[in-house]
Every structure is written in C-alpha cells, then in structure tokens.
Design an enzyme around this catalytic site. Structure first.
Site, PDB file in Angstrom:
ATOM      1  N   PRO A  18      84.428  27.576  26.857  1.00  0.00           N
ATOM      2  CA  PRO A  18      84.067  26.316  26.207  1.00  0.00           C
ATOM      3  C   PRO A  18      83.594  25.335  27.259  1.00  0.00           C
ATOM      4  O   PRO A  18      84.253  25.166  28.289  1.00  0.00           O
ATOM      5  CB  PRO A  18      85.391  25.829  25.595  1.00  0.00           C
ATOM      6  CG  PRO A  18      86.475  26.616  26.216  1.00  0.00           C
ATOM      7  CD  PRO A  18      85.872  27.819  26.863  1.00  0.00           C
ATOM      8  N   GLN A  72      87.247  25.283  19.669  1.00  0.00           N
ATOM      9  CA  GLN A  72      88.306  24.754  20.531  1.00  0.00           C
ATOM     10  C   GLN A  72      88.616  23.302  20.189  1.00  0.00           C
ATOM     11  O   GLN A  72      87.702  22.487  20.038  1.00  0.00           O
ATOM     12  CB  GLN A  72      87.921  24.840  22.008  1.00  0.00           C
ATOM     13  CG  GLN A  72      89.126  24.551  22.889  1.00  0.00           C
ATOM     14  CD  GLN A  72      88.796  24.342  24.358  1.00  0.00           C
ATOM     15  OE1 GLN A  72      88.024  23.452  24.696  1.00  0.00           O
ATOM     16  NE2 GLN A  72      89.379  25.163  25.214  1.00  0.00           N
ATOM     17  N   CYS A 102      92.126  20.717  29.981  1.00  0.00           N
ATOM     18  CA  CYS A 102      91.130  19.739  30.435  1.00  0.00           C
ATOM     19  C   CYS A 102      91.770  18.740  31.403  1.00  0.00           C
ATOM     20  O   CYS A 102      92.759  18.084  31.076  1.00  0.00           O
ATOM     21  CB  CYS A 102      90.528  19.003  29.230  1.00  0.00           C
ATOM     22  SG  CYS A 102      89.375  17.732  29.760  1.00  0.00           S
ATOM     23  N   LYS A 141      93.871  27.986  25.900  1.00  0.00           N
ATOM     24  CA  LYS A 141      93.237  27.988  27.219  1.00  0.00           C
ATOM     25  C   LYS A 141      93.946  26.935  28.061  1.00  0.00           C
ATOM     26  O   LYS A 141      94.095  25.786  27.634  1.00  0.00           O
ATOM     27  CB  LYS A 141      91.753  27.657  27.099  1.00  0.00           C
ATOM     28  CG  LYS A 141      91.067  27.553  28.456  1.00  0.00           C
ATOM     29  CD  LYS A 141      89.552  27.555  28.287  1.00  0.00           C
ATOM     30  CE  LYS A 141      88.855  27.465  29.629  1.00  0.00           C
ATOM     31  NZ  LYS A 141      88.772  26.079  30.144  1.00  0.00           N
ATOM     32  N   ASN A 204      90.045  33.155  34.273  1.00  0.00           N
ATOM     33  CA  ASN A 204      88.934  32.198  34.322  1.00  0.00           C
ATOM     34  C   ASN A 204      88.944  31.450  35.655  1.00  0.00           C
ATOM     35  O   ASN A 204      89.997  31.176  36.217  1.00  0.00           O
ATOM     36  CB  ASN A 204      89.059  31.218  33.145  1.00  0.00           C
ATOM     37  CG  ASN A 204      88.067  30.068  33.204  1.00  0.00           C
ATOM     38  OD1 ASN A 204      88.458  28.893  33.255  1.00  0.00           O
ATOM     39  ND2 ASN A 204      86.782  30.379  33.225  1.00  0.00           N
ATOM     40  N   GLY A 205      87.717  31.152  36.108  1.00  0.00           N
ATOM     41  CA  GLY A 205      87.562  30.373  37.335  1.00  0.00           C
ATOM     42  C   GLY A 205      86.858  31.157  38.409  1.00  0.00           C
ATOM     43  O   GLY A 205      87.389  32.129  38.944  1.00  0.00           O
ATOM     44  N   ASP A 206      85.607  30.744  38.688  1.00  0.00           N
ATOM     45  CA  ASP A 206      84.840  31.281  39.815  1.00  0.00           C
ATOM     46  C   ASP A 206      84.352  32.721  39.644  1.00  0.00           C
ATOM     47  O   ASP A 206      84.085  33.387  40.647  1.00  0.00           O
ATOM     48  CB  ASP A 206      85.636  31.184  41.132  1.00  0.00           C
ATOM     49  CG  ASP A 206      86.030  29.765  41.488  1.00  0.00           C
ATOM     50  OD1 ASP A 206      85.515  28.837  40.846  1.00  0.00           O
ATOM     51  OD2 ASP A 206      86.854  29.591  42.403  1.00  0.00           O
ATOM     52  N   GLY A 228      82.217  30.467  32.818  1.00  0.00           N
ATOM     53  CA  GLY A 228      81.690  29.136  32.543  1.00  0.00           C
ATOM     54  C   GLY A 228      80.424  28.866  33.314  1.00  0.00           C
ATOM     55  O   GLY A 228      79.316  29.248  32.903  1.00  0.00           O
ATOM     56  N   ARG A 229      80.577  28.234  34.472  1.00  0.00           N
ATOM     57  CA  ARG A 229      79.424  27.690  35.191  1.00  0.00           C
ATOM     58  C   ARG A 229      78.357  28.719  35.533  1.00  0.00           C
ATOM     59  O   ARG A 229      77.172  28.389  35.563  1.00  0.00           O
ATOM     60  CB  ARG A 229      79.919  26.961  36.446  1.00  0.00           C
ATOM     61  CG  ARG A 229      80.617  25.655  36.113  1.00  0.00           C
ATOM     62  CD  ARG A 229      81.388  25.114  37.279  1.00  0.00           C
ATOM     63  NE  ARG A 229      82.494  25.993  37.658  1.00  0.00           N
ATOM     64  CZ  ARG A 229      83.331  25.769  38.652  1.00  0.00           C
ATOM     65  NH1 ARG A 229      83.178  24.697  39.392  1.00  0.00           N
ATOM     66  NH2 ARG A 229      84.309  26.608  38.920  1.00  0.00           N
TER      67      ARG A 229
HETATM   68  C1  LIG Z   1      80.218  21.145  32.115  1.00  0.00           C
HETATM   69  C2  LIG Z   1      81.583  21.700  31.851  1.00  0.00           C
HETATM   70  C3  LIG Z   1      82.220  21.382  30.664  1.00  0.00           C
HETATM   71  C4  LIG Z   1      83.495  21.909  30.371  1.00  0.00           C
HETATM   72  N1  LIG Z   1      84.060  21.651  29.158  1.00  0.00           N
HETATM   73  C5  LIG Z   1      85.206  22.301  28.810  1.00  0.00           C
HETATM   74  C6  LIG Z   1      85.722  22.230  27.479  1.00  0.00           C
HETATM   75  O1  LIG Z   1      85.150  21.575  26.588  1.00  0.00           O
HETATM   76  N2  LIG Z   1      86.875  22.912  27.209  1.00  0.00           N
HETATM   77  C7  LIG Z   1      87.525  23.656  28.161  1.00  0.00           C
HETATM   78  O2  LIG Z   1      88.549  24.276  27.855  1.00  0.00           O
HETATM   79  N3  LIG Z   1      87.049  23.737  29.410  1.00  0.00           N
HETATM   80  C8  LIG Z   1      85.914  23.114  29.740  1.00  0.00           C
HETATM   81  N4  LIG Z   1      85.387  23.303  30.984  1.00  0.00           N
HETATM   82  C9  LIG Z   1      86.054  24.212  31.927  1.00  0.00           C
HETATM   83  C10 LIG Z   1      85.484  25.630  31.793  1.00  0.00           C
HETATM   84  O3  LIG Z   1      85.725  26.150  30.505  1.00  0.00           O
HETATM   85  C11 LIG Z   1      86.110  26.566  32.840  1.00  0.00           C
HETATM   86  O4  LIG Z   1      87.502  26.598  32.657  1.00  0.00           O
HETATM   87  C12 LIG Z   1      85.818  26.127  34.263  1.00  0.00           C
HETATM   88  O5  LIG Z   1      84.476  25.720  34.428  1.00  0.00           O
HETATM   89  C13 LIG Z   1      86.128  27.251  35.268  1.00  0.00           C
HETATM   90  O6  LIG Z   1      85.380  28.395  34.992  1.00  0.00           O
HETATM   91  P1  LIG Z   1      84.016  28.766  35.805  1.00  0.00           P
HETATM   92  O7  LIG Z   1      84.382  28.795  37.266  1.00  0.00           O
HETATM   93  O8  LIG Z   1      83.616  30.109  35.269  1.00  0.00           O
HETATM   94  O9  LIG Z   1      83.043  27.679  35.509  1.00  0.00           O
HETATM   95  C14 LIG Z   1      84.158  22.745  31.306  1.00  0.00           C
HETATM   96  C15 LIG Z   1      83.506  23.030  32.513  1.00  0.00           C
HETATM   97  C16 LIG Z   1      82.237  22.541  32.794  1.00  0.00           C
HETATM   98  C17 LIG Z   1      81.576  22.896  34.085  1.00  0.00           C
END
Ligand SMILES: Cc1cc2nc3c(=O)[nH]c(=O)nc-3n(C[C@H](O)[C@H](O)[C@H](O)COP(=O)(O)O)c2cc1C
Length: 330
Positions: A18, A72, A102, A141, A204-206, A228-229
C-alpha cells in the site's frame, strides 16, 4: 502454496505494498498485469470514511481485474474502525488490511498507524473486534516495533494470529527509524520461525532487486515479499523478479516503447477513473520514474508534468517515442 484464509496464492507471492498517492487503481492494474499476486489500496482514514469524506470514499474503488485486492484502513478508535469495516466490506474487497505501521506524525499522534505499537493490547483488541465484525479476512501490516528497545514483534505477531488475523506483513524497520538505515529482516524471520505461527508472514522493506527477493525467500524463509518503492515507475519489477526465480537470469531492461505505452495507459486509466483534470494532474508524479536515466530529457519531462490537457501529454509521449526511440536503458 501460500493461503490468506481461503485465498490461494502461488509459492512466495509478490505483494504490491500500500502506498499513499501511488497505489491507486491504474497503478495497481499495471502491477497486476506484470505479475503482482496481491495488491493493496493506499491507506484510508477510518475517521474520513465514516464522515463520508469524498476523498476517502473514492479510495474504496476496486476493479475485478485486480483481484485479489486488499483495502487498507487506519485508525485507533474501536467504534470508528468497526463502522469502517462495515463500509469497506460493501466494496467487496478480498482482504481488509489494518495499517499499524505508518510512521507519519499526523497519524501516529492520534495513536493510529505505528502509534499503536506503543499500546500492543489495544492493537490486539482492535484486531480481535474487527475480525469478529466481518466474514472477510483481516490482515495486518506493521513495523518491528516503536523503537529499537521495544521490538516484541514475535509476541505481537502470535497474539494477532491468535485473535484471528489471517496474514501479517512486517516492514523491517521501527517507527523511530522512519525510512532510514537498512531494513532488518532477521526479526521477521524470527516471527516466521516461531513454531506456533501458521499464518503467512510477508517480509517488507528494501526488496529492490530480484537477488534481494531470492534472499528473503531462501535465507530468511519468509512466505512472500511485499514490494513498495521498487515498483514506483517500474511495474515490470514483479515480472523481473518472477523471471529471475524461474531462470536465475535477468530480463533485459524494458525498452522505451513499452515505457511510453505504460505511461499512456496509466494516463488513460487515470482519466477514465478520476476525470480529465485530476487524471492529468495525478499521473504527473509517475513520469519521472518511467523515463529515469534518459539524458537531455528535461524539455520532455517539463511538458509531461506541466501540460494541463491530456492531448498535450499524449503528444509529448509520441514525441518521446520519436526522439528517444533508439535509447537503450541499462
Ligand atoms: C510514497 C509511499 C507511500 C506509502 N504509503 C503507505 C500506506 O498508505 N500504507 C502503508 O501501510 N505503508 C505505506 N508506505 C510504506 C510502504 O508500504 C512500505 O512499507 C515501505 O515503503 C517499505 O517497503 P519498500 O522498501 O519496498 O518501499 C508508503 C511508502 C511510500 C514510499
């Protein structure tokens, strides 16, 4: 096979995380086409939803082609969260996911998102009541803990499972870390290795390369990866990872034609969903990533992100294809 309640998923599924202002229906559709096994909406405020705030309500829109999809929600007030469950299930998602991760101040200071990591009893009791309220699977989450000194994720995950949570996705950072440092997957593996855990544990993460996804699967033994990113402006990431799982080889970089096509479709889907004005405006943030790395791109980037009419954006995309048709991404 991995199962979230009755939802059957392939081995080591890839979940689109998300992401606020990113994981909207057009982006989710593109990621789904490229192999995301589960997609989530961005977080939706329970307080906004129960007050019928138009912006929150619009985020409930989901489409058949993206299933299985999770909606979510976030909040900290039991009554509001229960009313929110009633509203959300009208949209018929496959999953309702609770955001307990969050880190943003305006959410945390109300005790929601990662704020709840300071009150694990409340986190568990909210989850329990929400599970009782709906026939849909409730998933969570969250992060490792509030800060380095309060990481109790093994116990927390077990308690959530015991009150009926059907899967847990864990971002390997604490709230105090925000997005700094590296995600630590070791505590997530501890959750998975707890012999009492039987629900899926997603890491999750990186996860930003196919190799990292393999590492999460093979070295940490997790049930799937939430991404995510790495997917922003790169919905092909899911396909790339899956190809690497199958063959141990990297796919060649996506070419300009496919990128322009994705950008066009992204824009068109956004207009179909939100109308011309909002569709044009809200797709802007994605273009930079689609065309990252192209030299001397500034003129075209400016056209993409400043044109108010979709016909001008489509024209700029045609020009990009013409001018950079031979550019090879690395
Ligand atoms: C632009 C952006 C918006 C995000 N919005 C949410 C969100 O609405 N809900 C949530 O649970 N996490 C949110 N996250 C966190 C991501 O879901 C994820 O946990 C976090 O980016 C780490 O994963 P990654 O390293 O694959 O990006 C957001 C992250 C980014 C970068």
């Amino acid at each position: 096979m991995v199962k979230i309640d009755n939802i059957e998923l392939p081995d080591f599924p890839l979940l689109l995380a998300p992401m606020e202002d990113v994981s909207d229906p057009p982006f989710r559709a593109l990621c789904k086409e490229q192999g995301a096994d589960v997609v989530y909406t961005e977080f939706i405020s329970s307080e906004g939803l129960i007050r019928d705030a138009a912006k929150s309500v619009m985020k409930l829109d989901i489409y058949e082609k993206e299933r299985p999809v999770g909606i979510q929600i976030f909040g900290a007030n039991l009554d509001s969260m229960l009313q929110t469950v009633d509203i959300v299930q009208e949209s018929k998602p496959d999953i309702i996911d609770i955001n307990f991760g969050c880190p943003v101040k305006k959410v945390v200071c109300k005790g929601a998102g990662a704020g709840i990591l300071k009150d694990i009893d409340l986190m568990v009791s909210l989850t329990k009541e929400m599970v009782k309220r709906t026939h849909l699977p409730i998933t969570v989450k969250t992060r490792l803990g509030w800060d380095h000194n309060s990481i109790r994720i093994v116990e927390v995950a077990e308690r959530l499972q015991d009150v009926g949570c059907k899967a847990i996705s864990i971002h390997g950072r604490t709230r105090a870390q925000m997005y700094k440092g590296e995600a630590d997957w070791r505590p997530i593996a501890e959750v998975k290795n707890n012999h009492r855990m039987h629900i899926p544990v997603f890491g999750n993460g990186d996860v930003d390369s196919p190799e990292r996804a393999v590492e999460m699967r093979d070295d940490y033994g997790l049930d799937g990866a939430m991404i995510g990113r790495a997917s922003i402006g790169n919905p092909w990431f899911f396909k790339e990872v899956k190809h690497y799982f199958k063959t141990g080889e990297h796919l060649s970089p996506v070419g300009i034609e496919e990128r322009v096509d994705a950008a066009r479709r992204h824009l068109q889907m956004s207009i179909d969903w939100k109308g011309e004005k909002l569709g044009v405006f809200e797709t802007r943030r994605h273009y930079t990533n689609y065309f990252k790395g192209i030299p001397h791109f500034k003129e075209y980037r400016t056209k993409l992100v400043t044109s108010d009419e979709s016909v001008d954006v489509f024209k700029a995309l045609d020009e990009i294809l013409e001018v950079f048709g031979n550019y090879e991404f690395s």
